[in-house]
Design a protein around this motif. Structure first.
Motif: not given
Ligand code: ZN
Length: 137
Positions: A38, A82, A84-86, A101, A105, A113, A115
């Protein structure tokens, strides 16, 4: 930014396990490691979120994301990855310095997550798209 943990990592004031670095980006191991491999890819300049990136920074970050993703795949051979960006607390952002990120996986790894699709009619999609096109300028 003096109180920003990622700025301190970029400035080498806080140790991090770096995997890649160029003029605009720094990629380092997430200390939380949802799964082995990660990695976080961060803009070096302090930018709070995606909205603050200029075109050159955005290009640099996503070049680094693709490059590091290929390396994570080569190193760990995860069956999935995955990205991932917030942006903002409701999206789950906890460090307010732009970062992405890369999370290897595996089936049943516990990362979920939801959806909640709404499936609006085509007219709504056209309405939403018109708003976005209008805002692109
Ligand atoms: Zn920062």
């Amino acid at each position: 930014m003096t109180d920003c943990v990622f700025c301190k990592i970029v400035a080498k004031q806080i140790p991090a396990t770096v995997v890649f670095e160029d003029g605009d980006t720094l990629a380092f191991m997430d200390i939380g490691q949802v799964n082995p491999g990660h990695v976080l890819v961060a803009a070096k300049a302090h930018c709070e979120n995606v909205y603050a990136l200029d075109d050159a920074q955005a290009g640099a970050v996503f070049r680094a994301v693709a490059r590091v993703a290929r390396a994570v795949r080569a190193a760990f051979a995860p069956p999935g990855l995955s990205i991932y960006q917030a942006n903002g607390k409701p999206a789950g952002q906890t460090v307010f310095h732009f970062h992405v990120h890369l999370v290897p996986r595996h089936d049943g790894d516990g990362m979920n997550l939801t959806w909640p699709v709404k499936n609006p009619p085509r007219e709504k999609l056209e309405e939403y798209a018109a708003k976005i096109r209008g805002a692109l300028g």
